[in-house]
Design an enzyme around this catalytic site. Structure first.
Site, PDB file in Angstrom:
ATOM      1  N   ILE A  48       0.845  -1.210   0.000  1.00  0.00           N
ATOM      2  CA  ILE A  48       0.000   0.000   0.000  1.00  0.00           C
ATOM      3  C   ILE A  48       0.874   1.252   0.000  1.00  0.00           C
ATOM      4  O   ILE A  48       0.595   2.208  -0.711  1.00  0.00           O
ATOM      5  CB  ILE A  48      -0.958  -0.007   1.219  1.00  0.00           C
ATOM      6  CG1 ILE A  48      -1.945  -1.158   1.077  1.00  0.00           C
ATOM      7  CG2 ILE A  48      -1.693   1.319   1.352  1.00  0.00           C
ATOM      8  CD1 ILE A  48      -2.866  -1.341   2.265  1.00  0.00           C
ATOM      9  N   PRO A  93       7.446  34.293  10.348  1.00  0.00           N
ATOM     10  CA  PRO A  93       8.656  33.799  11.022  1.00  0.00           C
ATOM     11  C   PRO A  93       8.328  32.987  12.263  1.00  0.00           C
ATOM     12  O   PRO A  93       7.271  33.166  12.871  1.00  0.00           O
ATOM     13  CB  PRO A  93       9.349  35.109  11.422  1.00  0.00           C
ATOM     14  CG  PRO A  93       8.215  36.051  11.712  1.00  0.00           C
ATOM     15  CD  PRO A  93       7.071  35.651  10.798  1.00  0.00           C
ATOM     16  N   LYS A 135      14.635  25.564   9.276  1.00  0.00           N
ATOM     17  CA  LYS A 135      13.507  26.359   8.786  1.00  0.00           C
ATOM     18  C   LYS A 135      13.206  27.465   9.791  1.00  0.00           C
ATOM     19  O   LYS A 135      12.888  27.182  10.947  1.00  0.00           O
ATOM     20  CB  LYS A 135      12.285  25.439   8.597  1.00  0.00           C
ATOM     21  CG  LYS A 135      11.025  26.169   8.176  1.00  0.00           C
ATOM     22  CD  LYS A 135       9.862  25.202   8.009  1.00  0.00           C
ATOM     23  CE  LYS A 135       8.565  25.941   7.763  1.00  0.00           C
ATOM     24  NZ  LYS A 135       7.391  25.066   7.848  1.00  0.00           N
ATOM     25  N   TYR A 177      -5.028  32.942  23.157  1.00  0.00           N
ATOM     26  CA  TYR A 177      -5.418  31.682  23.779  1.00  0.00           C
ATOM     27  C   TYR A 177      -4.174  30.965  24.271  1.00  0.00           C
ATOM     28  O   TYR A 177      -3.087  31.165  23.758  1.00  0.00           O
ATOM     29  CB  TYR A 177      -6.238  30.794  22.842  1.00  0.00           C
ATOM     30  CG  TYR A 177      -5.795  30.732  21.395  1.00  0.00           C
ATOM     31  CD1 TYR A 177      -4.704  29.976  21.005  1.00  0.00           C
ATOM     32  CD2 TYR A 177      -6.492  31.425  20.393  1.00  0.00           C
ATOM     33  CE1 TYR A 177      -4.323  29.899  19.678  1.00  0.00           C
ATOM     34  CE2 TYR A 177      -6.108  31.353  19.065  1.00  0.00           C
ATOM     35  CZ  TYR A 177      -5.026  30.587  18.708  1.00  0.00           C
ATOM     36  OH  TYR A 177      -4.642  30.510  17.405  1.00  0.00           O
ATOM     37  N   VAL A 189       1.934   8.133   1.953  1.00  0.00           N
ATOM     38  CA  VAL A 189       1.656   9.267   1.053  1.00  0.00           C
ATOM     39  C   VAL A 189       2.954   9.836   0.480  1.00  0.00           C
ATOM     40  O   VAL A 189       2.950  10.429  -0.590  1.00  0.00           O
ATOM     41  CB  VAL A 189       0.828  10.407   1.702  1.00  0.00           C
ATOM     42  CG1 VAL A 189      -0.555   9.959   2.073  1.00  0.00           C
ATOM     43  CG2 VAL A 189       1.535  11.040   2.845  1.00  0.00           C
TER      44      VAL A 189
END
Ligand SMILES: Cc1cc2nc3c(=O)[nH]c(=O)nc-3n(C[C@H](O)[C@H](O)[C@H](O)COP(=O)(O)OP(=O)(O)OC[C@H]3O[C@@H](n4cnc5c(N)ncnc54)[C@H](O)[C@@H]3O)c2cc1C
Length: 506
Positions: A44, A98, A80, A433, A47
Site C-alpha cells: 500500500i 517567522p 527552517k 489563547y 503518502v
C-alpha cells in the site's frame, strides 16, 4: 482490584504518523508488561510527502532523546526559520511568517503597534525588517538562537525541512531499538468484540491475526479503523478550504539552500518549495473544481527550478477532521484523524499533539468516557485553531484574477475567524489563547502580510512620540540587519555541523 492496564498496543500504519507514534510509545510507554506492535504494508505504501515542520518537533525529538546533528544527517534536513508567502494578497507581494517575535522583548504595547504608528506617516519598511528570523531567512543565513532571553538573538525558534521517507526510516530504527515489533502485511479484516463493540484484532492477508487492547489508527486518509470500521464521521471543511488535490515532484538543486519553505499562490491553489540538503520538494496544491490533474502537473513542471527527480505523485484529500478522533479503544493519529491542508505545515505537529495527549491521558482497558471526551475536546480545539488560521490566508486576499481567489475572498468564514478578524481590524489586537497553534506573532505576520490593516493602533503606543519612535526603529532595523549579516550561511552552518555526506562517509 482487577488489573485493567493496557498490555498490547497495536499501531496500524507505518507512515510518519505510525512511526512517530511507535517511537514515542516505545520510549515513553513500553515496558515488560506493555508491548507495541506496528503493522504496515509495503504494497500500500505511504503518502510520501510531508517535509516541512514547525518548531514543536524539536521538543518531540528531545523527549525521545534524539541527537539533533544525527537526526539532521539521517533525514538530510535543513533548518527552517519560517514560511515565505508569495503572491497571496496581491500578485507581487511577499512576506515571511517567522518562527519568532517582532522587535525586542519589552515595550508597553506589542511591537506591531509601534510599527503601525510609525508606518502611518513614514516609510519604515515592512514589518519583516524588524524580525531577525525574517531577515536571516531572506539572506539564507542560520545560527541557533541565543540562550540569554534579553538578547536579540533569542527572539526566534526554528524547525526542520526533512525527507519524509528518511524520517520514517529513522523513527523505525528508534522504535525497534526501543522494543517495538514491526509486522509486514496488509490488513484485510478488522474484528470487533460482539458485546463491547471494541476492536479485538486485525487479520492480515496471510490469515495471521493480531489482537490488541488499544489500537492506534495511522492508516492514512482511508481511516481503516476509525472510519471504515467505527464510522466516526467527518467534519468537512472544504467549503472554506476548497483545495482538494496535490501533485508533488522533487527536483535537483545546485543553488544554496534557504532556511524557509516557500508557498507561492497560483491561479487554482499554491505551490510549495521545500529545500533539503540533497534535493528540493515541490508540489502544487490545487482545487479540482478549477484545474485538472494534467494542467496542474504541467504548471508545476514549468515552475521546477531543477531537473525532476521522480514522476509526479498525485494525491487527493478533503479538508476536515474526523468527528471523533478517539472512539472506544481506537485513536486516530495522522491523516486518518483529519487533514486541514499543507499550508503552514501543521500535520506533523498534529501527529505530535495527538501522541502527546494520548500519553498524557493514557487509558486503561475501561476507556472511560471522560478521558475519551477530554482527548477529543483537546484535538478538536487544535484542529479548529489551525483551520481558522489557514482560512485567513485565503480569505484575506485582494486577488480577483481567478475563480478560486474570487470564491475564497467572497465566502463567509467561520464565526470564530470573523470574531478574530473583527478584533484585529478594530484595534490591531490578536485574540489570545493559551492552548493550541498559532500564537501572537504568527497572527500578526499573516494579518499584515495579507494586507489586513487595523483601523488604529494601541493607545499605549501614543505614549511614545513619533520623533522618538522613528530613530529607534531605524536603529533596531540596522541592529537586526547587522546581527543577521554576522550569522553564517545555512549551507556553511550545515557543512560544519550536520552535513549528511559526512555521516555517509563515516
Ligand atoms: C501534498 C501534501 C503535502 C504535505 N506537506 C506536509 C508538510 O509540509 N508538513 C507536514 O507536517 N505535513 C504535510 N503533509 C501531511 C503529511 O504528509 C502527513 O501528515 C504524514 O505523512 C503522515 O501520514 P500518515 O502516516 O498519517 O499516512 P500515510 O503516509 O498514508 O501512511 C499510512 C500507512 O498505513 C498503512 N496502511 C494503510 N492501509 C493498510 C492496511 N490495510 N494494512 C496495512 N497497512 C495499511 C500504509 O501502508 C502506510 O504505512 C502533507 C500532505 C499532503 C497531501
Amino acid at each position: 482490584m482487577t488489573d485493567r492496564r493496557i498490555r498490547r498496543v497495536v499501531v496500524v500504519g507505518g507512515g510518519t504518523a505510525g512511526w512517530m507514534t511507535a517511537a514515542a510509545l516505545a520510549r515513553l510507554v513500553q515496558s515488560p508488561d506493555t508491548a507495541v506492535t506496528l503493522i504496515e504494508s509495503a504494497e500500500i505504501g505511504t503518502v510520501g510527502v510531508g517535509e516541512s515542520t514547525l518548531p514543536h518537533i524539536r521538543a518531540f525529538n528531545e523527549r525521545l532523546g534524539i541527537d539533533e546533528a544525527e537526526f539532521m544527517k539521517a533525514t538530510r534536513a535543513t533548518f527552517k526559520l519560517g514560511i515565505q508567502f508569495q503572491d497571496w494578497a496581491r500578485i507581487g507581494d511577499a512576506y515571511i511568517h517567522p518562527f519568532g517575535d517582532y522587535g525586542l522583548p519589552g515595550g508597553e504595547a506589542p511591537f506591531h503597534h509601534y510599527w503601525l504608528k510609525a508606518s502611518a506617516g513614514a516609510d519604515v519598511g515592512p514589518i519583516d525588517d524588524y524580525s531577525l528570523p525574517c531577515v536571516a531567512a531572506r539572506e539564507g543565513r542560520f545560527a541557533p538562537p541565543a540562550a540569554d532571553p534579553r538578547a536579540l538573538a533569542s527572539t526566534y525558534g526554528y524547525a526542520y525541512q526533512l525527507d519524509a521517507s528518511l524520517y520514517a526510516k529513522y523513527l523505525r530504527g528508534l522504535s525497534e531499538a526501543g522494543g517495538a515489533t514491526r509486522v509486514e502485511g496488509r490488513i484485510v479484516e478488522v474484528k470487533r468484540d460482539a458485546e463491547s463493540g471494541l476492536i479485538a484484532g486485525v487479520v492480515l492477508d496471510g490469515g495471521k491475526e493480531i489482537e490488541g487492547d488499544l489500537f492506534i489508527d495511522c492508516s492514512g486518509f482511508r481511516g481503516l479503523l476509525i472510519e471504515q470500521t467505527l464510522q466516526a464521521g467527518y467534519r468537512d471543511w472544504s467549503h472554506w478550504l476548497p483545495c482538494d488535490r496535490a501533485v508533488a515532484m522533487p527536483c535537483a538543486s545546485d543553488a544554496p539552500t534557504v532556511p524557509y519553505t516557500r508557498a507561492r499562490a497560483l491561479e487554482a491553489g499554491w505551490q510549495f518549495r521545500i529545500p533539503l540538503q540533497h534535493r528540493v520538494g515541490n508540489g502544487y496544491v490545487y482545487c479540482s473544481a478549477f484545474l485538472d490533474a494534467d494542467a496542474a502537473t504541467d504548471r508545476l513542471t514549468g515552475l521546477l527550478e531543477g531537473e525532476a527527480l521522480n514522476t509526479p505523485n498525485h494525491l487527493r484529500f478533503q479538508a476536515g477532521q474526523r468527528r471523533r478522533t478517539w472512539v472506544g479503544n481506537c485513536v486516530a493519529v495522522g491523516l486518518s484523524g483529519g487533514f486541514i491542508e499543507p499550508l503552514e505545515s501543521t500535520s506533523i505537529y498534529l501527529i505530535q499533539q495527538a501522541v502527546t495527549q494520548l500519553i498524557a491521558l493514557w487509558p486503561d482497558r475501561d476507556f472511560d468516557p471522560a478521558t475519551v471526551a477530554e482527548y477529543n475536546r483537546l484535538m478538536d480545539m487544535e484542529f479548529e485553531r489551525i483551520r481558522d488560521f489557514i482560512i485567513l490566508h485565503y480569505h484575506a486576499t485582494e486577488r480577483t484574477d481567478s475563480e478560486l481567489w474570487n470564491h475564497v475572498r467572497t465566502m463567509t468564514p467561520p464565526d470564530s475567524l470573523i470574531e478574530k478578524l473583527e478584533l484585529w481590524r478594530t484595534r490591531g489586537a490578536v485574540q489570545e489563547y493559551r492552548e493550541g497553534l498559532f500564537l501572537h506573532p504568527s497572527w500578526v505576520a499573516v494579518y499584515l502580510g495579507q494586507r489586513v490593516r487595523p483601523h488604529r493602533w494601541h493607545p499605549l503606543a501614543d505614549r511614545r512620540a513619533t520623533s522618538d519612535l522613528l530613530p529607534a526603529l531605524a536603529r533596531l532595523r540596522e541592529t537586526i540587519a547587522a546581527t543577521a549579516a554576522r550569522m553564517p550561511s545555512q549551507d556553511a552552518y550545515i557543512a560544519r555541523h550536520c552535513d549528511y555526506r559526512t555521516a555517509e562517509a563515516a
